[in-house]
Design an enzyme around this catalytic site. Structure first.
Site, short mmCIF file in Angstrom:
data_model
loop_
_atom_site.label_atom_id
_atom_site.label_comp_id
_atom_site.label_asym_id
_atom_site.label_seq_id
_atom_site.Cartn_x
_atom_site.Cartn_y
_atom_site.Cartn_z
N ASP A 1 0.89 -1.16 0.00
CA ASP A 1 0.00 0.00 0.00
C ASP A 1 0.92 1.21 0.00
O ASP A 1 1.67 1.42 0.97
CB ASP A 1 -0.90 -0.02 1.24
CG ASP A 1 -1.84 1.19 1.29
OD1 ASP A 1 -1.51 2.24 0.69
OD2 ASP A 1 -2.90 1.09 1.93
N ASN B 1 2.60 2.86 -10.96
CA ASN B 1 1.31 2.85 -11.65
C ASN B 1 0.13 3.13 -10.72
O ASN B 1 -0.86 3.72 -11.14
CB ASN B 1 1.12 1.47 -12.32
CG ASN B 1 -0.32 1.23 -12.69
OD1 ASN B 1 -0.82 1.74 -13.69
ND2 ASN B 1 -1.02 0.46 -11.85
N TYR C 1 -7.20 15.29 -8.97
CA TYR C 1 -6.51 14.34 -9.86
C TYR C 1 -5.57 15.08 -10.81
O TYR C 1 -4.41 14.73 -10.98
CB TYR C 1 -7.56 13.54 -10.63
CG TYR C 1 -6.98 12.48 -11.53
CD1 TYR C 1 -6.50 11.28 -11.01
CD2 TYR C 1 -6.93 12.66 -12.91
CE1 TYR C 1 -5.97 10.30 -11.84
CE2 TYR C 1 -6.41 11.68 -13.74
CZ TYR C 1 -5.93 10.50 -13.20
OH TYR C 1 -5.41 9.52 -14.03
N THR D 1 -10.70 0.66 -17.80
CA THR D 1 -10.40 0.04 -16.50
C THR D 1 -11.49 0.50 -15.55
O THR D 1 -12.38 1.27 -15.94
CB THR D 1 -9.05 0.54 -15.97
OG1 THR D 1 -9.16 1.97 -15.76
CG2 THR D 1 -7.91 0.26 -16.93
P1 NAP Z 1 -7.67 1.18 -11.64
O1 NAP Z 1 -8.21 0.10 -12.49
O2 NAP Z 1 -8.58 1.94 -10.75
O3 NAP Z 1 -6.44 0.59 -10.83
C1 NAP Z 1 -5.80 1.38 -9.87
C2 NAP Z 1 -4.73 0.53 -9.21
O4 NAP Z 1 -4.08 1.35 -8.22
C3 NAP Z 1 -5.32 -0.68 -8.47
O5 NAP Z 1 -4.41 -1.75 -8.58
C4 NAP Z 1 -5.39 -0.19 -7.05
O6 NAP Z 1 -5.36 -1.20 -6.06
C5 NAP Z 1 -4.10 0.62 -7.00
N1 NAP Z 1 -4.07 1.48 -5.82
C6 NAP Z 1 -4.93 2.45 -5.46
N2 NAP Z 1 -4.56 2.97 -4.26
C7 NAP Z 1 -3.45 2.30 -3.88
C8 NAP Z 1 -2.60 2.37 -2.75
N3 NAP Z 1 -2.82 3.22 -1.73
N4 NAP Z 1 -1.53 1.53 -2.70
C9 NAP Z 1 -1.29 0.67 -3.69
N5 NAP Z 1 -2.06 0.54 -4.77
C10 NAP Z 1 -3.13 1.36 -4.86
O7 NAP Z 1 -7.00 2.32 -12.55
P2 NAP Z 1 -6.15 2.26 -13.92
O8 NAP Z 1 -6.98 2.89 -14.95
O9 NAP Z 1 -5.54 0.93 -14.14
O10 NAP Z 1 -5.02 3.32 -13.52
C11 NAP Z 1 -3.65 3.01 -13.39
C12 NAP Z 1 -2.87 4.29 -13.52
O11 NAP Z 1 -3.14 4.87 -14.81
C13 NAP Z 1 -3.27 5.35 -12.49
O12 NAP Z 1 -2.12 6.01 -12.04
C14 NAP Z 1 -4.15 6.29 -13.29
O13 NAP Z 1 -4.16 7.59 -12.77
C15 NAP Z 1 -3.50 6.23 -14.66
N6 NAP Z 1 -4.38 6.62 -15.76
C16 NAP Z 1 -5.49 5.91 -16.09
C17 NAP Z 1 -6.28 6.32 -17.15
C18 NAP Z 1 -7.49 5.57 -17.60
O14 NAP Z 1 -8.16 6.03 -18.55
N7 NAP Z 1 -7.82 4.42 -17.01
C19 NAP Z 1 -5.93 7.48 -17.88
C20 NAP Z 1 -4.79 8.18 -17.51
C21 NAP Z 1 -4.02 7.74 -16.46
P3 NAP Z 1 -6.75 -1.80 -5.42
O15 NAP Z 1 -7.26 -2.83 -6.41
O16 NAP Z 1 -6.31 -2.38 -4.13
O17 NAP Z 1 -7.70 -0.64 -5.27
#
Ligand code: NAP
Length: 245
Positions: free
Chosen positions: A52, A73, A171, A204
């Site tokens: 975490d 990530n 954000y 996601t």
């Molecule tokens: P997601 O599906 O919501 O996954 C987020 C991940 O971060 C999950 O594995 C979550 O773990 C983990 N996380 C959250 N809080 C945490 C903590 N305190 N310690 C450790 N892990 C933690 O989001 P995603 O879309 O894959 O996003 C991944 C990255 O891409 C993020 O940095 C996001 O800002 C960036 N991003 C995403 C998009 C998009 O369109 N999806 C666009 C631009 C940037 P849990 O399962 O335990 O919650």
């Protein structure tokens, strides 16, 4: 080669971990939940670790040596906007990244790569120019960055953030901060390659089902940066090309 991926249990992080493992990298797949860390590692042939990023004890327990690449990530995009949302967002998206990176830095091999998964919401339109210039100031150091983020938090708390052009988005500010941190770390550690990537809008839990890209497409640029030998540092990349922010 050994790589640590934070938030590897789902979404873009899972795909980054999977693609790296597929290329023969020894992946340390981290997740908050021990069960999800085990399950994820089992699915892709990785090493599980519980992490975490907001928990100092959890970060201190990350006992991985000889790290070639760290992919920061893990991130959150919380609903709503108030000072509590700002604090919780920055805790994961910026302070968590700093804590994990500082814990791993002494164990990185020469030429190692640090990849920040940033966002298009940090791009040129993210902040009015005078504010953006403060984040982009070449003289900005860690303390200066933390002061800027504290200023945002304080102004949100007293309701004055809009006056100076701060957006009502925790954000957005967190990802601009992450891009600034990328430059600062690149300057601090010229022996490493430190870069940020925009994955695009990805299907996601965070991006939702209508997003334009698959997780595999979103993972492409972060994986490319994690695997690079030499090359640029301090940059922000989208689709493997430099992007403006
Ligand atoms: P997601 O599906 O919501 O996954 C987020 C991940 O971060 C999950 O594995 C979550 O773990 C983990 N996380 C959250 N809080 C945490 C903590 N305190 N310690 C450790 N892990 C933690 O989001 P995603 O879309 O894959 O996003 C991944 C990255 O891409 C993020 O940095 C996001 O800002 C960036 N991003 C995403 C998009 C998009 O369109 N999806 C666009 C631009 C940037 P849990 O399962 O335990 O919650």
């Amino acid at each position: 080669m050994r790589a640590i991926v934070t938030g590897a249990n789902r979404g873009i992080g899972f795909e980054i971990a999977r693609q790296l493992a597929e290329r023969g990298v020894e992946v340390v797949a981290t997740a908050r939940s021990p069960r999800e860390a085990e399950e994820t590692a089992g699915r892709i042939g990785a090493v599980p670790r519980v992490l975490d990023v907001t928990d100092p004890a959890s970060v201190a327990a990350l006992d991985v040596e000889d790290v070639d690449a760290l992919v920061n990530n893990a991130g959150v995009a919380l609903d709503g906007f108030d000072v509590e949302v700002v604090r919780r967002t920055l805790a994961v998206n910026v302070h968590g990244v700093i804590a994990v990176t500082d814990a791993v830095l002494p164990r990185m091999v020469e030429g190692g790569r640090i990849v920040m998964v940033s966002s298009g919401s940090a791009d040129e339109a993210s902040l009015p120019a005078p504010l953006r210039q403060r984040f982009q100031d070449p003289a900005l150091d860690r303390d200066g960055l933390l002061r800027l983020l504290e200023e945002f938090e304080r102004k949100v708390a007293d309701g004055t953030h809009g006056r100076d052009g701060w957006p009502s988005s925790a954000y957005r500010v967190s990802k601009v901060g992450l891009n600034a941190l990328t430059r600062i770390l690149a300057r601090e550690r010229p022996d490493l390659r430190v870069n940020a990537a925009c994955p695009g809008w990805v299907r996601t839990r965070m991006g939702g089902p209508n997003a334009s890209r698959s997780p595999a497409e979103g993972a492409d640029t972060p994986v490319w940066l994690a695997l690079q030998q030499g090359g640029p540092t301090g940059g922000f990349f989208r689709d493997r090309k430099p992007a403006r922010w």
